[in-house]
Design a protein around this motif. Structure first.
Motif, PDB file in Angstrom:
ATOM      1  N   ARG A 118      44.395  87.317  26.069  1.00 38.50           N
ATOM      2  CA  ARG A 118      43.059  87.033  25.516  1.00 38.50           C
ATOM      3  C   ARG A 118      41.931  87.630  26.341  1.00 38.50           C
ATOM      4  O   ARG A 118      40.875  87.935  25.824  1.00 38.50           O
ATOM      5  CB  ARG A 118      42.815  85.524  25.397  1.00 38.50           C
ATOM      6  N   THR A 119      42.123  87.712  27.646  1.00 41.81           N
ATOM      7  CA  THR A 119      41.077  88.315  28.472  1.00 41.81           C
ATOM      8  C   THR A 119      41.590  89.645  28.981  1.00 41.81           C
ATOM      9  O   THR A 119      42.727  90.015  28.744  1.00 41.81           O
ATOM     10  CB  THR A 119      40.733  87.427  29.678  1.00 41.81           C
ATOM     11  N   ARG A 120      40.766  90.360  29.668  1.00 39.64           N
ATOM     12  CA  ARG A 120      41.197  91.649  30.213  1.00 39.64           C
ATOM     13  C   ARG A 120      41.533  91.531  31.692  1.00 39.64           C
ATOM     14  O   ARG A 120      41.463  92.516  32.421  1.00 39.64           O
ATOM     15  CB  ARG A 120      40.115  92.698  29.972  1.00 39.64           C
ATOM     16  N   ILE A 121      41.855  90.325  32.144  1.00 40.92           N
ATOM     17  CA  ILE A 121      42.249  90.180  33.538  1.00 40.92           C
ATOM     18  C   ILE A 121      43.638  90.806  33.704  1.00 40.92           C
ATOM     19  O   ILE A 121      44.540  90.496  32.936  1.00 40.92           O
ATOM     20  CB  ILE A 121      42.289  88.700  33.953  1.00 40.92           C
ATOM     21  N   PRO A 122      43.815  91.694  34.676  1.00 39.61           N
ATOM     22  CA  PRO A 122      45.112  92.352  34.824  1.00 39.61           C
ATOM     23  C   PRO A 122      46.213  91.333  35.118  1.00 39.61           C
ATOM     24  O   PRO A 122      45.966  90.341  35.820  1.00 39.61           O
ATOM     25  CB  PRO A 122      44.910  93.282  36.021  1.00 39.61           C
ATOM     26  N   GLU A 200      48.932 101.174  25.304  1.00 40.10           N
ATOM     27  CA  GLU A 200      48.753  99.987  24.475  1.00 40.10           C
ATOM     28  C   GLU A 200      47.885 100.301  23.262  1.00 40.10           C
ATOM     29  O   GLU A 200      48.127  99.781  22.173  1.00 40.10           O
ATOM     30  CB  GLU A 200      48.137  98.851  25.296  1.00 40.10           C
ATOM     31  N   ASN A 201      46.881 101.167  23.454  1.00 46.75           N
ATOM     32  CA  ASN A 201      46.000 101.490  22.335  1.00 46.75           C
ATOM     33  C   ASN A 201      46.781 102.104  21.179  1.00 46.75           C
ATOM     34  O   ASN A 201      46.530 101.793  20.015  1.00 46.75           O
ATOM     35  CB  ASN A 201      44.906 102.459  22.790  1.00 46.75           C
ATOM     36  N   PHE A 263      55.095 101.246  36.218  1.00 48.54           N
ATOM     37  CA  PHE A 263      53.951 101.723  35.442  1.00 48.54           C
ATOM     38  C   PHE A 263      54.091 101.363  33.977  1.00 48.54           C
ATOM     39  O   PHE A 263      53.178 101.572  33.198  1.00 48.54           O
ATOM     40  CB  PHE A 263      53.816 103.239  35.577  1.00 48.54           C
ATOM     41  N   ALA A 332      46.556 109.415  35.662  1.00 50.11           N
ATOM     42  CA  ALA A 332      45.485 109.752  34.745  1.00 50.11           C
ATOM     43  C   ALA A 332      44.770 108.500  34.261  1.00 50.11           C
ATOM     44  O   ALA A 332      43.588 108.537  33.947  1.00 50.11           O
ATOM     45  CB  ALA A 332      46.046 110.519  33.554  1.00 50.11           C
ATOM     46  N   THR A 334      44.707 105.290  35.893  1.00 54.72           N
ATOM     47  CA  THR A 334      44.093 104.398  36.878  1.00 54.72           C
ATOM     48  C   THR A 334      42.863 105.016  37.498  1.00 54.72           C
ATOM     49  O   THR A 334      42.706 106.199  37.538  1.00 54.72           O
ATOM     50  CB  THR A 334      45.082 104.041  38.005  1.00 54.72           C
TER      51      THR A 334
ATOM     52  N   PRO B 115      52.134 101.749  42.681  1.00 56.16           N
ATOM     53  CA  PRO B 115      51.016 100.800  42.726  1.00 56.16           C
ATOM     54  C   PRO B 115      50.984 100.063  44.057  1.00 56.16           C
ATOM     55  O   PRO B 115      52.022  99.621  44.547  1.00 56.16           O
ATOM     56  CB  PRO B 115      51.320  99.818  41.596  1.00 56.16           C
ATOM     57  N   GLN B 194      39.566 108.087  38.767  1.00 53.31           N
ATOM     58  CA  GLN B 194      40.178 109.050  39.688  1.00 53.31           C
ATOM     59  C   GLN B 194      39.937 110.468  39.220  1.00 53.31           C
ATOM     60  O   GLN B 194      39.656 111.358  40.015  1.00 53.31           O
ATOM     61  CB  GLN B 194      41.682 108.784  39.777  1.00 53.31           C
ATOM     62  N   GLN B 195      40.033 110.671  37.896  1.00 50.59           N
ATOM     63  CA  GLN B 195      39.865 112.023  37.371  1.00 50.59           C
ATOM     64  C   GLN B 195      38.455 112.528  37.600  1.00 50.59           C
ATOM     65  O   GLN B 195      38.252 113.653  38.060  1.00 50.59           O
ATOM     66  CB  GLN B 195      40.191 112.045  35.888  1.00 50.59           C
ATOM     67  N   ILE B 257      37.737  93.761  40.081  1.00 54.14           N
ATOM     68  CA  ILE B 257      39.137  93.934  40.476  1.00 54.14           C
ATOM     69  C   ILE B 257      39.686  95.276  39.999  1.00 54.14           C
ATOM     70  O   ILE B 257      40.667  95.769  40.514  1.00 54.14           O
ATOM     71  CB  ILE B 257      39.989  92.753  39.953  1.00 54.14           C
ATOM     72  N   PHE B 258      39.046  95.900  39.025  1.00 57.94           N
ATOM     73  CA  PHE B 258      39.511  97.212  38.562  1.00 57.94           C
ATOM     74  C   PHE B 258      39.005  98.332  39.461  1.00 57.94           C
ATOM     75  O   PHE B 258      39.366  99.483  39.284  1.00 57.94           O
ATOM     76  CB  PHE B 258      39.021  97.477  37.129  1.00 57.94           C
ATOM     77  N   VAL B 303      37.295  86.476  38.449  1.00 56.56           N
ATOM     78  CA  VAL B 303      37.687  87.712  37.779  1.00 56.56           C
ATOM     79  C   VAL B 303      37.306  87.643  36.308  1.00 56.56           C
ATOM     80  O   VAL B 303      36.817  88.610  35.728  1.00 56.56           O
ATOM     81  CB  VAL B 303      39.195  87.966  37.939  1.00 56.56           C
ATOM     82  N   TYR B 304      37.493  86.464  35.722  1.00 64.42           N
ATOM     83  CA  TYR B 304      37.161  86.321  34.310  1.00 64.42           C
ATOM     84  C   TYR B 304      35.681  86.638  34.078  1.00 64.42           C
ATOM     85  O   TYR B 304      35.326  87.353  33.147  1.00 64.42           O
ATOM     86  CB  TYR B 304      37.469  84.909  33.826  1.00 64.42           C
ATOM     87  N   VAL B 307      35.073  90.283  34.238  1.00 66.17           N
ATOM     88  CA  VAL B 307      35.653  90.963  33.080  1.00 66.17           C
ATOM     89  C   VAL B 307      34.765  90.784  31.859  1.00 66.17           C
ATOM     90  O   VAL B 307      34.508  91.715  31.108  1.00 66.17           O
ATOM     91  CB  VAL B 307      37.072  90.426  32.801  1.00 66.17           C
ATOM     92  N   LYS B 311      32.824  93.697  29.622  1.00 66.03           N
ATOM     93  CA  LYS B 311      32.961  93.831  28.176  1.00 66.03           C
ATOM     94  C   LYS B 311      31.593  94.018  27.530  1.00 66.03           C
ATOM     95  O   LYS B 311      31.396  94.913  26.720  1.00 66.03           O
ATOM     96  CB  LYS B 311      33.598  92.560  27.604  1.00 66.03           C
ATOM     97  N   ARG B 329      40.646 101.386  28.787  1.00 66.77           N
ATOM     98  CA  ARG B 329      40.694 100.050  29.390  1.00 66.77           C
ATOM     99  C   ARG B 329      39.451  99.700  30.195  1.00 66.77           C
ATOM    100  O   ARG B 329      39.362  99.845  31.344  1.00 66.77           O
ATOM    101  CB  ARG B 329      41.886  99.912  30.329  1.00 66.77           C
TER     102      ARG B 329
END
Lengths: 334, 329
Positions: A118-122, A200-201, A263, A332, A334, B115, B194-195, B257-258, B303-304, B307, B311, B329
């Motif tokens: 529901r959220t975008r928290i990793p 995912e998209n 990944f 590409a 991250t 990672p 990064q790119q 966090i991203f 974090v929420y 995020v 958005k 993302r």
């Protein structure tokens, strides 16, 4: 496209074959040092040792295939075990305790799944946070108690061996393995999970509700943590507030060693199964050779890093041969 | 975006001050000026450690082994000090241990494109296992000499702890670095994309590796600040799990966090806030283990919030630039 698939298939088979040889090699090496290891009852004890780790690793394979991770499984198991012990000692109803442990596990998994979908928290941050949450809750619930001395008829959950050497945990493990493997390899589930891991998209645009899949694989992981807690308790027969320590690392190691890419996009349930056995053999071997549990954890960490590096190097080699590498895709994104 | 950041910081300060007041009124012990300065002594290692973690998070990475790296630094320095080595040697040696261990994390992360979470999680286990297996007494060092403890317990004019002065200096230095140096801008760039960073002439790999080295150095400083404030013994295992506090401080301080967003000063506020929360909880009589649960919840909430912010910002941007949707993302 067809060429890619052939390359992917070939590489997976070789990875699993390598793992199988590693497993046999390990058994032989440890057996040479400690001949007692070749006895069926000792050898198959490995599967009893790895019952709970194996179950959680199988569910974790689904999650890591989507590019996620569930670090909370270890302490989710601990929480379930504490709830189980408490219920059993308060009510003396084994059935109720089992149901409650499974429900708590499922709820923990659903919490992860809800937050992640529901959220975008990793997933990484989510489960890292819930890992501490579950740990804290289990400690709060248990206080200073240690629940031990479970009734004999409950211990049959784990302490029964068939034909004198075949532990019952192996049956659980095999059943879950077969179910998850069939679901993963036949039908659309495996493709969707790999799709989510790869892009995912693309999955969303193809009309698949990826969020629903994400929710339920984390829920499954939680439910299996509950199941694993019950099996674990049958073997250990005491629920403590430290039983979840370091379990998540063993689970993740089993999955990564099994050839599932951190990944996402590549996963192998059978690879995880073999890798679990390798870790089990190692653990049993360490016990037989009188090496400490901490040294085992140390080795496990080294193995995890080594397998990550090996997989990355293999990936790079493949890239040179023209097979699209996973690492390129990840850097590409991250 | 700019106003939003300022608002967040201001809001945070307000909460800190409010908590501070509650905290002070709850306890009589800290009503004095000297109490305030001993608070500074306590919170200093957390602040420096949080800055270290923040640098890593800026690039979109994370370090789960931060706590155990600090343990190694404390062990190495204390062991050297006990052997009679002068401060001019054991402090750099300790820092070097931190740099090497964090550098190893960075090297594996960069070289093999793995990672950092998985690498450092595994390293965490390797470190813990190493401590218990290979070090005498699991790394517990008793009877450290005054050459080790004088700095941690010393105070300028008998009031301001030296430890706090170091923390202020480190904070100022890294605020300066983030704002004015090429390296600092590079961190944001790599964390953002990064790119894009690579196209702008910043090597993402080199930047990430370097940031791990800096992190190791700062973790070393944090570990020493903590360890030197002892009077008798150093127990490296007390550092295990500290990475959670550092991560919590960073994300509470508004560090995304991203990667690519956040400020050092925010992280410092975050560190103080998390510290005050835990101290307040102890004073309210909660057991230690409530803090595990609390830290988990704090991280999730913080974090929420970031995020949700992202958005909204992205939605607004999408209205303005149709093509930014391709950022993903």
């Amino acid at each position: 496209m067809a060429g890619k698939q052939v390359g992917g298939l070939r590489s997976k088979i070789t990875h699993r074959v390598v793992l199988l040889f590693a497993l046999i090699g390990l058994i032989v090496v440890i057996g040479i040092f400690e001949p007692v290891f070749f006895k069926p009852s000792v050898l198959f004890d490995v599967t009893a040792l790895m019952g709970e780790i194996g179950l959680m690793a199988l569910a974790q394979t689904y999650i890591i295939t989507t590019g996620g991770i569930d670090l909370s499984v270890g302490y989710n198991l601990q929480l379930c075990a504490i709830v189980f012990g408490m219920t059993l000692f308060q009510t003396h109803l084994i059935f109720l305790a089992v149901v409650l442990a499974l429900v708590v596990g499922l709820l923990g998994g659903l919490l992860n799944g809800l937050i992640i979908s529901r959220t975008r928290i990793p997933p990484l941050v989510t489960t890292l946070a819930t890992m501490y949450l579950f740990r804290g809750i289990s400690m709060i619930v248990a206080g200073t108690h240690t629940y031990s001395g479970f009734p004999e008829n409950f211990k049959k959950v784990s302490n029964v061996t068939l034909f004198g050497f075949f532990p019952i945990q192996f049956i659980y493990l095999l059943v879950i393995f077969v179910v998850l493997n069939v679901l993963f390899n036949r039908g659309s589930l495996g493709r969707v999970l790999k799709g989510i891991g790869f892009n995912e998209n693309a999955v969303i645009f193809s009309g698949t509700n990826s969020k629903r899949y994400l929710l339920w694989i984390y829920a499954l992981s939680g439910l299996i943590s509950g199941l694993a807690a019950i099996i674990y308790l049958g073997r250990l027969s005491s629920a403590t507030t430290s039983m979840g320590d370091g379990l998540n690392l063993q689970v993740v190691t089993a999955v990564v060693l099994g050839g599932t890419s951190v990944f996402g996009g590549v996963g192998s349930v059978s690879g995880t199964f073999i890798a679990t056995m390798i870790i089990g053999v190692l653990r049993k071997g360490f016990t037989l050779l009188n090496l400490s549990g901490n040294f085992f954890n140390f080795t496990l960490g080294v193995i995890l890093i080594a397998s990550l590096i090996v997989l990355a190097v293999v990936d790079k080699r493949k890239a040179r041969r023209g097979v699209p590498p996973l690492a390129a895709k990840s850097s590409a994104e991250t | 975006m700019q106003t939003r950041r300022v608002l967040t910081k201001e809001l945070m300060l307000g909460v800190i001050v409010a908590l501070f007041i509650i905290f002070l009124s709850l306890t009589t012990r800290f009503f004095s000026i000297s109490g305030l300065f001993s608070l500074m002594l306590d919170v200093s290692p957390t602040i420096v450690g949080t800055i270290a973690m923040t640098l890593i998070i800026f690039t979109g990475n994370i370090d789960i082994s931060a706590g155990t790296i600090m343990g190694f630094v404390a062990y190495a320095s204390a062991d050297l000090a006990r052997a009679g080595v002068p401060m001019i040697v054991f402090v750099p040696a300790g820092l070097l241990v931190g740099v090497v261990l964090a550098g190893l994390n960075g090297y594996i992360t960069v070289q093999f494109k793995v990672p950092s979470i998985v690498v450092t999680l595994a390293m965490n286990m390797v470190h813990i296992g190493f401590f218990a297996t290979f070090l005498p007494n699991s790394g517990w060092i008793e009877g450290v000499p005054t050459s080790f403890t004088w700095f941690g317990n010393g105070r300028l004019f008998g009031l301001v702890p030296y430890v706090f002065l170091v923390t202020v200096a480190v904070t100022a230095l890294f605020m300066f670095i983030m704002k004015y140096s090429r390296f600092g801008k590079g961190l944001y760039a790599v964390g953002g994309s990064q790119q894009a960073a690579a196209l702008a002439g910043i090597s993402p790999d080199r930047t990430v590796f370097r940031v791990f080295l800096f992190e190791g150095l700062l973790l070393g400083v944090a570990a020493l600040l903590k360890a030197m404030a002892t009077t008798n013994d150093v127990l490296p295992s007390t550092f295990q799990g500290r990475e959670m506090i550092l991560i919590a401080g960073a994300v509470v301080g508004g560090v995304g966090i991203f990667g690519g967003t956040g400020k050092i000063i925010g992280a410092v506020y975050g560190a103080i806030l998390v510290y005050l929360l835990s101290v307040t909880m102890i004073y309210l009589g909660f057991q230690d283990y409530y803090q595990f649960a609390l830290q988990g919840i704090i991280i999730l909430l913080a974090v929420y919030l970031t995020v949700v912010d992202l958005k909204k910002v992205r939605r607004r941007l999408r209205h303005i630039f149709a093509h930014t949707g391709a950022k993903g993302r």
